[in-house]
Design a protein around this motif. Structure first.
Motif, PDB file in Angstrom:
ATOM      1  N   ASP A   1       0.835  -1.207   0.000  1.00  0.00           N
ATOM      2  CA  ASP A   1       0.000   0.000   0.000  1.00  0.00           C
ATOM      3  C   ASP A   1       0.869   1.255   0.000  1.00  0.00           C
ATOM      4  OD1 ASP A   1      -2.396   1.365  -0.085  1.00  0.00           O
ATOM      5  OD2 ASP A   1      -2.613   1.448   2.095  1.00  0.00           O
ATOM      6  N   VAL A   2       1.871   1.266  -0.870  1.00  0.00           N
ATOM      7  CA  VAL A   2       2.773   2.412  -0.979  1.00  0.00           C
ATOM      8  C   VAL A   2       2.064   3.524  -1.751  1.00  0.00           C
ATOM      9  CG1 VAL A   2       4.990   3.216  -1.894  1.00  0.00           C
ATOM     10  CG2 VAL A   2       4.794   0.917  -0.912  1.00  0.00           C
ATOM     11  N   PRO A   3       2.107   4.776  -1.275  1.00  0.00           N
ATOM     12  CA  PRO A   3       1.490   5.880  -2.020  1.00  0.00           C
ATOM     13  C   PRO A   3       2.094   6.003  -3.421  1.00  0.00           C
ATOM     14  CG  PRO A   3       2.031   6.568   0.218  1.00  0.00           C
ATOM     15  CD  PRO A   3       2.650   5.227   0.023  1.00  0.00           C
ATOM     16  N   VAL A   4       1.308   6.534  -4.341  1.00  0.00           N
ATOM     17  CA  VAL A   4       1.704   6.587  -5.750  1.00  0.00           C
ATOM     18  C   VAL A   4       3.018   7.339  -5.943  1.00  0.00           C
ATOM     19  CG1 VAL A   4       1.048   7.487  -8.010  1.00  0.00           C
ATOM     20  CG2 VAL A   4      -0.632   6.287  -6.622  1.00  0.00           C
TER      21      VAL A   4
ATOM     22  N   GLU B   1       2.714  12.817 -13.483  1.00  0.00           N
ATOM     23  CA  GLU B   1       2.421  13.863 -12.490  1.00  0.00           C
ATOM     24  C   GLU B   1       2.145  15.155 -13.250  1.00  0.00           C
ATOM     25  OE1 GLU B   1       4.154  15.927  -8.398  1.00  0.00           O
ATOM     26  OE2 GLU B   1       5.364  14.456  -9.474  1.00  0.00           O
ATOM     27  N   ARG B   2       0.879  15.380 -13.534  1.00  0.00           N
ATOM     28  CA  ARG B   2       0.486  16.543 -14.314  1.00  0.00           C
ATOM     29  C   ARG B   2      -0.221  17.567 -13.424  1.00  0.00           C
ATOM     30  NH1 ARG B   2      -2.898  12.870 -18.318  1.00  0.00           N
ATOM     31  NH2 ARG B   2      -3.107  11.841 -16.301  1.00  0.00           N
ATOM     32  N   PRO B   3       0.074  18.852 -13.612  1.00  0.00           N
ATOM     33  CA  PRO B   3      -0.633  19.866 -12.821  1.00  0.00           C
ATOM     34  C   PRO B   3      -2.103  19.907 -13.212  1.00  0.00           C
ATOM     35  CG  PRO B   3       0.678  20.902 -14.540  1.00  0.00           C
ATOM     36  CD  PRO B   3       1.053  19.445 -14.536  1.00  0.00           C
ATOM     37  N   LEU B   4      -2.922  20.371 -12.291  1.00  0.00           N
ATOM     38  CA  LEU B   4      -4.362  20.393 -12.555  1.00  0.00           C
ATOM     39  C   LEU B   4      -4.743  21.334 -13.692  1.00  0.00           C
ATOM     40  CD1 LEU B   4      -6.039  20.213  -9.036  1.00  0.00           C
ATOM     41  CD2 LEU B   4      -6.161  18.533 -10.877  1.00  0.00           C
ATOM     42  N   ASN B   5      -3.878  22.310 -13.992  1.00  0.00           N
ATOM     43  CA  ASN B   5      -4.201  23.225 -15.096  1.00  0.00           C
ATOM     44  C   ASN B   5      -3.711  22.695 -16.441  1.00  0.00           C
ATOM     45  OD1 ASN B   5      -1.454  23.570 -14.822  1.00  0.00           O
ATOM     46  ND2 ASN B   5      -1.535  25.752 -14.344  1.00  0.00           N
TER      47      ASN B   5
ATOM     48  N   VAL C   1     -11.669  20.982  -2.355  1.00  0.00           N
ATOM     49  CA  VAL C   1     -10.698  19.972  -2.762  1.00  0.00           C
ATOM     50  C   VAL C   1      -9.317  20.477  -2.392  1.00  0.00           C
ATOM     51  CG1 VAL C   1      -9.706  18.677  -4.706  1.00  0.00           C
ATOM     52  CG2 VAL C   1     -12.160  19.215  -4.676  1.00  0.00           C
ATOM     53  N   VAL C   2      -8.523  19.622  -1.729  1.00  0.00           N
ATOM     54  CA  VAL C   2      -7.164  19.991  -1.337  1.00  0.00           C
ATOM     55  C   VAL C   2      -6.169  19.001  -1.935  1.00  0.00           C
ATOM     56  CG1 VAL C   2      -7.920  21.088   0.808  1.00  0.00           C
ATOM     57  CG2 VAL C   2      -7.298  18.662   0.821  1.00  0.00           C
ATOM     58  N   ASP C   3      -4.915  19.436  -2.027  1.00  0.00           N
ATOM     59  CA  ASP C   3      -3.864  18.540  -2.495  1.00  0.00           C
ATOM     60  C   ASP C   3      -3.162  17.898  -1.302  1.00  0.00           C
ATOM     61  OD1 ASP C   3      -2.071  20.391  -1.429  1.00  0.00           O
ATOM     62  OD2 ASP C   3      -1.408  21.155  -3.381  1.00  0.00           O
TER      63      ASP C   3
ATOM     64  N   THR D   1      -0.616  13.525  -9.038  1.00  0.00           N
ATOM     65  CA  THR D   1      -1.443  14.660  -8.612  1.00  0.00           C
ATOM     66  C   THR D   1      -2.820  14.193  -8.176  1.00  0.00           C
ATOM     67  OG1 THR D   1      -0.269  16.165 -10.098  1.00  0.00           O
ATOM     68  CG2 THR D   1      -2.448  16.849  -9.344  1.00  0.00           C
ATOM     69  N   VAL D   2      -3.426  13.337  -8.981  1.00  0.00           N
ATOM     70  CA  VAL D   2      -4.772  12.842  -8.674  1.00  0.00           C
ATOM     71  C   VAL D   2      -4.760  12.019  -7.391  1.00  0.00           C
ATOM     72  CG1 VAL D   2      -6.658  11.393  -9.501  1.00  0.00           C
ATOM     73  CG2 VAL D   2      -5.462  12.905 -11.085  1.00  0.00           C
ATOM     74  N   SER D   3      -3.709  11.242  -7.182  1.00  0.00           N
ATOM     75  CA  SER D   3      -3.644  10.377  -5.995  1.00  0.00           C
ATOM     76  C   SER D   3      -3.627  11.176  -4.702  1.00  0.00           C
ATOM     77  CB  SER D   3      -2.400   9.493  -6.068  1.00  0.00           C
ATOM     78  OG  SER D   3      -1.213  10.230  -5.778  1.00  0.00           O
TER      79      SER D   3
END
Length: 268
Positions: free
Chosen positions: A62-65, A83-87, A112-114, A243-245
């Motif tokens: 269960d390692v984070p992405v 790893e893409r920015p939300l924009n 929504v937070v990062d 980013t999504v993770s």
């Protein structure tokens, strides 16, 4: 003479994750359809795991992405997760879906937070929680933890400040136990060092005030009344982007009929 630190190798990194998860080499081997001998060889550097094995072990641990990419790089492979920015244009559909979801929660507050609690999107209901917050704290980038616990933020209006502060700090401590994030650590060190607000909100939960029986509520003063909310956090299942993770949707639902009635009334 300058000493350059050696780059971390995948074996010790995997061993650290296994120890964190309190698994023996045999436990991990059985889960990953491998052998304890092979796991031992990987951890002590005698065997280089394949890319597929790194991903398989990461999944069972269960390692984070973000950390999975770090493991792959340490093993000599390219990162597997983007790893893409939300924009980024490729994230347009995701942003549109998040905005639609946030709007659907109104009049209840939602945001929504990062991974460091920077606010990346919010609905109009959040404005009620931010009433009276110092303008300096509202300047981008807005950080949810900072604006909540800062003495010039929401803190003076939180009626059960002591309990709510403890809940938020414990939440961050749980995250820091499983992710290596200097940025999140810096936020934690900052907000945990804030002095209590003056005046500090009375702890209504401890003094027999209105509380939800099933979860700790956020009790906050607004226009001379105390509103009570239960927060819920949702994340994406099986994300394929770093980013999504790390995105989390937090919603604040009324914890009592009075709060629900007031929110619907001010929306009209």
């Amino acid at each position: 003479m300058t000493t350059v630190a050696a780059a971390p190798t995948v074996g010790p990194m995997l061993r650290e994750w296994r120890v964190r998860r309190r698994l023996s080499q045999l436990d991990l081997a059985l889960r990953a359809d491998s052998s304890a001998r092979h796991i031992s060889f990987i951890e002590n550097g005698r065997s280089r795991p394949s890319q597929e094995m790194v991903l398989r072990l990461s999944d069972h641990l269960d390692v984070p992405v973000r950390e999975r990419n770090a493991l792959l790089i340490a093993a000599g492979y390219a990162p597997h997760y983007s790893e893409r920015p939300l924009n980024d244009p490729s994230m347009h559909e995701l942003r549109a879906a998040l905005d639609q979801l946030l709007h659907a929660y109104e009049p209840f507050p939602a945001l929504v937070v990062d991974g460091t609690y920077q606010v990346v999107a919010a609905n109009q209901g959040i404005a009620m929680l931010l009433a009276g917050v110092d303008e300096e704290l509202l300047a981008p980038p807005l950080n949810a933890m900072r604006v909540t616990l800062h003495p010039r933020g929401m803190a003076p209006r939180i009626r059960n400040y002591g309990e709510w502060r403890g809940h938020l700090l414990h939440q961050m401590e749980r995250q820091l136990a499983v992710v290596r994030s200097p940025e999140l650590r810096a936020v934690y060190e900052e907000v945990s060092g804030y002095p209590p607000p003056d005046p500090c909100g009375e702890d209504l939960a401890a003094s027999g005030g209105r509380t939800a029986p099933f979860a700790l509520p956020l009790m906050i003063e607004h226009d001379g009344r105390t509103l009570s909310f239960i927060s819920a956090i949702a994340t994406f299942n099986t994300p394929m982007d770093v980013t999504v993770s790390e995105l989390a949707l937090e919603t604040f639902l009324p914890a009592d009929p009075e709060t629900a009635a007031y929110l619907h009334a001010v929306r009209r």
